[in-house]
Write an enzyme that holds these catalytic residues in place. Sequence first.
Site, PDB file in Angstrom:
ATOM      1  N   HIS A 267       0.839  -1.200   0.000  1.00 15.52           N
ATOM      2  CA  HIS A 267       0.000   0.000   0.000  1.00 15.52           C
ATOM      3  C   HIS A 267       0.881   1.261   0.000  1.00 15.52           C
ATOM      4  O   HIS A 267       0.756   2.123  -0.881  1.00 15.52           O
ATOM      5  CB  HIS A 267      -0.919  -0.017   1.226  1.00 15.52           C
ATOM      6  CG  HIS A 267      -1.837   1.161   1.317  1.00 15.52           C
ATOM      7  ND1 HIS A 267      -3.160   1.111   0.964  1.00 15.52           N
ATOM      8  CD2 HIS A 267      -1.606   2.442   1.709  1.00 15.52           C
ATOM      9  CE1 HIS A 267      -3.706   2.309   1.134  1.00 15.52           C
ATOM     10  NE2 HIS A 267      -2.787   3.145   1.595  1.00 15.52           N
ATOM     11  N   GLU A 268       1.779   1.333   0.969  1.00 15.51           N
ATOM     12  CA  GLU A 268       2.630   2.530   1.059  1.00 15.51           C
ATOM     13  C   GLU A 268       3.567   2.612  -0.152  1.00 15.51           C
ATOM     14  O   GLU A 268       3.881   3.701  -0.633  1.00 15.51           O
ATOM     15  CB  GLU A 268       3.417   2.544   2.368  1.00 15.51           C
ATOM     16  CG  GLU A 268       2.556   2.538   3.643  1.00 15.51           C
ATOM     17  CD  GLU A 268       1.452   3.588   3.671  1.00 15.51           C
ATOM     18  OE1 GLU A 268       1.631   4.671   3.075  1.00 15.51           O
ATOM     19  OE2 GLU A 268       0.394   3.325   4.283  1.00 15.51           O
ATOM     20  N   HIS A 271       1.873   4.384  -2.845  1.00 13.22           N
ATOM     21  CA  HIS A 271       1.989   5.842  -2.661  1.00 13.22           C
ATOM     22  C   HIS A 271       3.386   6.312  -3.087  1.00 13.22           C
ATOM     23  O   HIS A 271       3.542   7.341  -3.735  1.00 13.22           O
ATOM     24  CB  HIS A 271       1.781   6.213  -1.181  1.00 13.22           C
ATOM     25  CG  HIS A 271       0.348   6.170  -0.728  1.00 13.22           C
ATOM     26  ND1 HIS A 271      -0.646   6.875  -1.361  1.00 13.22           N
ATOM     27  CD2 HIS A 271      -0.253   5.525   0.313  1.00 13.22           C
ATOM     28  CE1 HIS A 271      -1.810   6.655  -0.730  1.00 13.22           C
ATOM     29  NE2 HIS A 271      -1.593   5.843   0.279  1.00 13.22           N
ATOM     30  N   GLU A 296      -4.588   7.492  -3.357  1.00 14.71           N
ATOM     31  CA  GLU A 296      -5.142   6.283  -2.756  1.00 14.71           C
ATOM     32  C   GLU A 296      -5.472   5.233  -3.820  1.00 14.71           C
ATOM     33  O   GLU A 296      -5.429   4.035  -3.550  1.00 14.71           O
ATOM     34  CB  GLU A 296      -6.383   6.657  -1.930  1.00 14.71           C
ATOM     35  CG  GLU A 296      -6.794   5.666  -0.870  1.00 14.71           C
ATOM     36  CD  GLU A 296      -5.767   5.396   0.239  1.00 14.71           C
ATOM     37  OE1 GLU A 296      -4.769   6.144   0.347  1.00 14.71           O
ATOM     38  OE2 GLU A 296      -5.960   4.413   0.973  1.00 14.71           O
TER      39      GLU A 296
HETATM   40 ZN    ZN Z   1      -3.082   5.248   1.698  1.00 13.59          ZN
END
Ligand code: ZN
Length: 505
Positions: A267-268, A271, A296
Amino acid sequence: MPSTATDAITTLKTLWGQISDLSSATSLLHWDMEIMMPVKGANARASQLSTLSELIHQKMTHPDLQAALSDAQNQLDSLSREDKALVRELTRSVEQATKLPSKLVAKEAELTTKAHHIWVDARKNKDFKAFAPILSEIVALNKEKAECFGYSGTPYNALLDLFEPGLTVTELDGLFGQLKPALIELVSAIENSTADTSFPFLNNTFDADKQWAFSERVLRDMGYDFEAGRLDKAPHPFCTNFGIHDVRLTTRVYENDVFSALFSSMHEGGHGLVEQGANPAFERTPLTGASMGIHESQSRMWENLVGRSKAFWTFYHPHLQAMFPEQLKHVSLDQLYAAVNRSQPSYIRVESDEVTYNLHIILRYELEKALMTGELAVADLPDAWNRKMHDFLGITPHDDAQGVLQDVHWSGGMIGYFPTYTLGNLYSAQFFNTAKKELGNLDEQISQGKLTGLKQWLNKAIHLDGQVDLPRDIVKRVTGEAPNSAYFLDYLWDKYSPIYGLTRP
Ligand code: ZN
């Protein structure tokens, strides 16, 4: 003598470059505070941060910046597409920094600092009544802020725009209006399924160092550049950056959960790829990165559409098995795949799965909207919350800690932020669908552990152009369609039907 458009842009870039440097220094101090700083450093750090924020405010409100900005605004027609966007984004940032009277800014800082402590205690004591008075003040303050910023339609629009430029209640009502009943239908179909969702192997212990190594390996496979970034341990996973070539990730490892570190790293990492993938010419301008919703969409794509896919585990299942032979030797690919996609209504948003997650968000959206119009009083929030939980997910929280008090956002004054999470999920499925069409064999690539094909496609289609277009226009440019919920719903039904033996109505 009025300057040329080029002069105005050069001046803007120089002045904003300094603000950007100060902001990066602020972010670095925050990163250090989470990762490195000894406890006793807190007081000195608070004064360092306060000095930096004062300097930033001075520079944001400096007459030279205002003058260069109005010069550029007056000559907008002669500017390139990128420079027009630069002027738009700078105007937006300067307005956000200057439209609020300093009294209101000070009041907000004071109120949210107080509210945070009150919220922590109220949640611990499961006592919403203790939090209600200060939350009422926060709602009132947000109404005042909306008046200062200005809006058309409802004051909530002014708040939504702070987090996702151009976002309105009308747009969200349309998107969520389609999404909500369809999700409720899918959740109840899964609830009624007789599929076995007990996965005893999940109860094993999984060595933290090995999990760490596995997460790092997947990040490398995704194309995350460790020479322009790093991964550290922190209680809350996050991504922060101080330029395109210094993009840092954090994650946490639980030995009783083999997937938590991996999925939060992916997830990170999603980003991180956005920031690392920006056009170097945009360095020190607000054109790098992405809006909350677009950001996101990238993190959720890597975490869910890639990380929880059959294709992904086709490749990584034997690797994870080799790392944890004792715990996973009898676990088949199908069992592993079903385990990472277990769906079940639950009370806490951050622990919810990708089917139920967006109902948690729609619930908050409906409540925020009603608070901002005055249709709902703060005192009535817990009842309204519990009723919606029951209607959406079929469960009723036992207390306010499990319900209305669970998230930190409102105590921090953040009203209008939650919807960007769901926008991210909708965008992610829409982008992924286009990536599949354009790449032709994406599933095959992923099932061979080749993740950089997707990364390069995302770089080119989305990351490189940064925030030159508004979020809605980015979705349209990349996918050929306005943001909608159809791709996300198709994705969920296609994935969960075989796992739970469902037939789509
Ligand atoms: Zn996030």
